[in-house]
Design an enzyme around this catalytic site. Structure first.
Site, PDB file in Angstrom:
ATOM      1  N   VAL A 187      45.382  44.060  29.590  1.00  0.00           N
ATOM      2  CA  VAL A 187      45.493  42.637  29.252  1.00  0.00           C
ATOM      3  C   VAL A 187      44.763  41.722  30.228  1.00  0.00           C
ATOM      4  O   VAL A 187      44.582  40.533  29.936  1.00  0.00           O
ATOM      5  CB  VAL A 187      46.970  42.194  29.144  1.00  0.00           C
ATOM      6  CG1 VAL A 187      47.661  42.895  27.990  1.00  0.00           C
ATOM      7  CG2 VAL A 187      47.717  42.406  30.461  1.00  0.00           C
TER       8      VAL A 187
ATOM      9  N   ASN B 106      53.960  40.707  26.553  1.00  0.00           N
ATOM     10  CA  ASN B 106      54.996  41.376  27.334  1.00  0.00           C
ATOM     11  C   ASN B 106      54.468  42.160  28.532  1.00  0.00           C
ATOM     12  O   ASN B 106      55.210  42.385  29.489  1.00  0.00           O
ATOM     13  CB  ASN B 106      55.779  42.319  26.418  1.00  0.00           C
ATOM     14  CG  ASN B 106      56.629  43.300  27.181  1.00  0.00           C
ATOM     15  OD1 ASN B 106      57.689  42.960  27.705  1.00  0.00           O
ATOM     16  ND2 ASN B 106      56.172  44.547  27.262  1.00  0.00           N
TER      17      ASN B 106
ATOM     18  N   TYR C  40      55.167  39.001  42.001  1.00  0.00           N
ATOM     19  CA  TYR C  40      55.913  39.011  40.743  1.00  0.00           C
ATOM     20  C   TYR C  40      56.631  37.677  40.540  1.00  0.00           C
ATOM     21  O   TYR C  40      56.579  37.081  39.456  1.00  0.00           O
ATOM     22  CB  TYR C  40      56.911  40.165  40.757  1.00  0.00           C
ATOM     23  CG  TYR C  40      57.626  40.389  39.449  1.00  0.00           C
ATOM     24  CD1 TYR C  40      57.043  41.148  38.440  1.00  0.00           C
ATOM     25  CD2 TYR C  40      58.890  39.856  39.223  1.00  0.00           C
ATOM     26  CE1 TYR C  40      57.703  41.370  37.232  1.00  0.00           C
ATOM     27  CE2 TYR C  40      59.554  40.069  38.022  1.00  0.00           C
ATOM     28  CZ  TYR C  40      58.956  40.828  37.035  1.00  0.00           C
ATOM     29  OH  TYR C  40      59.600  41.035  35.843  1.00  0.00           O
TER      30      TYR C  40
ATOM     31  N   ALA D 267      55.888  34.776  41.793  1.00  0.00           N
ATOM     32  CA  ALA D 267      54.890  33.738  41.536  1.00  0.00           C
ATOM     33  C   ALA D 267      54.357  33.831  40.117  1.00  0.00           C
ATOM     34  O   ALA D 267      54.169  32.816  39.430  1.00  0.00           O
ATOM     35  CB  ALA D 267      53.750  33.852  42.543  1.00  0.00           C
TER      36      ALA D 267
ATOM     37  N   LYS E 233      55.816  35.042  37.404  1.00  0.00           N
ATOM     38  CA  LYS E 233      56.795  34.667  36.386  1.00  0.00           C
ATOM     39  C   LYS E 233      57.093  33.166  36.417  1.00  0.00           C
ATOM     40  O   LYS E 233      57.348  32.552  35.366  1.00  0.00           O
ATOM     41  CB  LYS E 233      58.083  35.475  36.554  1.00  0.00           C
ATOM     42  CG  LYS E 233      57.891  36.972  36.313  1.00  0.00           C
ATOM     43  CD  LYS E 233      57.307  37.277  34.934  1.00  0.00           C
ATOM     44  CE  LYS E 233      57.215  38.757  34.650  1.00  0.00           C
ATOM     45  NZ  LYS E 233      56.675  39.057  33.307  1.00  0.00           N
TER      46      LYS E 233
ATOM     47  N   ILE F 178      67.515  44.983  33.245  1.00  0.00           N
ATOM     48  CA  ILE F 178      67.427  45.704  31.978  1.00  0.00           C
ATOM     49  C   ILE F 178      67.211  47.186  32.275  1.00  0.00           C
ATOM     50  O   ILE F 178      66.488  47.544  33.209  1.00  0.00           O
ATOM     51  CB  ILE F 178      66.250  45.175  31.119  1.00  0.00           C
ATOM     52  CG1 ILE F 178      66.243  43.635  31.091  1.00  0.00           C
ATOM     53  CG2 ILE F 178      66.316  45.767  29.719  1.00  0.00           C
ATOM     54  CD1 ILE F 178      67.459  42.986  30.497  1.00  0.00           C
TER      55      ILE F 178
END
Length: 264
Positions: A64, A90, A156, A158, A160, A189
């Site tokens: 991506v 995602n 991570y 930063a 999000k 999760i």
């Protein structure tokens, strides 16, 4: 779920974990799904399992962070199923190190996938939706760590936080085209990522102590919220971040974990 029958959905990072659960949830609601991922073997397995459920599924290998590959994945969805109505952005990674030890390469890698990847996916998907002229829905994957912070995963955190505001920006820009854009922010999760950092009861108890519901979620519980946001049932929602966290963000204390109950 209203309005998902025969819709076409692109799901990045769709071969495993939350992405695969999103494919299950959307597919069970009648959508046709194109899974995009860098893991070829996992893609093959996921496609076979979804088809075994009677879900129309196809795949595309996609990094991506590479614009050409993202555009090719969108084109693959259109080629396979004729259109694109939904995009679930995602794909994500995490690299852990102390702030003073975090390498530039690791920080850049996380931002490239988690933030730039959502920009590229959202843009390519939206261009296709605009060309079709009938609107659509985009869901990005945020995290409770878009609001809170863990010092060992600064890249991570930063990324999000950036996803949250990128989602709002996309929602405003795409509203005139009848394209809704929302984010989902999971808490803990049950995925391979969680398993890699929670290896024993003491580690799990630490996770549960900040989760009022005293359990971790199954990936499908996130997938079902994504399904709702992609459906016509969420027709007046855009620019929102919906947290699926067992109460974690509401908490300002720790929850004692009962000694007599084995948590898993």
């Amino acid at each position: 779920m209203a309005g998902l029958a025969n819709k076409v959905a692109l799901i990045t990072g769709g071969a495993k974990g939350i992405g695969y659960a999103c494919a299950q949830a959307l597919g069970r609601a009648g959508a046709k799904v194109l899974l995009a991922d860098v893991d070829t073997a996992a893609l093959t397995k996921a496609e076979q399992e979804l088809r075994g459920e009677g879900i129309a599924a196809s795949t595309a290998v996609c990094d991506v962070g590479d614009k050409a590959q993202v555009e090719a994945a969108v084109a693959a969805a259109v080629s396979a199923f004729g259109s694109l109505d939904v995009a679930v952005c995602n794909a994500g990674i995490v690299r852990a190190a102390g702030f003073l030890e975090m390498s530039e390469e690791d920080f850049d890698a996380v931002i490239r996938v988690n933030l730039k990847g959502i920009f590229l996916t959202g843009q390519a998907a939206a261009r296709q939706m605009v060309a079709q002229g009938r609107g659509g829905a985009i869901v990005t994957m945020s995290s409770v760590n878009g609001l809170t912070a863990i010092p060992s995963i600064c890249g991570y955190n930063a990324s999000k936080g950036g996803v949250n505001n990128l989602t709002r920006c996309m929602a405003l820009a795409l509203a005139p085209h009848k394209i809704r854009v929302n984010a989902v922010g999971p808490g803990s999760i049950r995925t391979d990522v969680l398993a890699s950092v929670v290896s024993d009861k003491a580690a799990m108890d630490k996770v549960l102590s900040r989760t009022p519901m005293l359990r971790v979620a199954e990936p499908i519980e996130v997938g079902n919220v994504v399904k709702f946001l992609c459906s016509d049932d969420a027709s007046y929602m855009t620019g929102q971040v919906v947290y699926v966290d067992g109460g974690r963000l509401a908490l300002n204390y720790t929850v004692p974990v009962p000694e007599q109950e084995e948590q898993s």
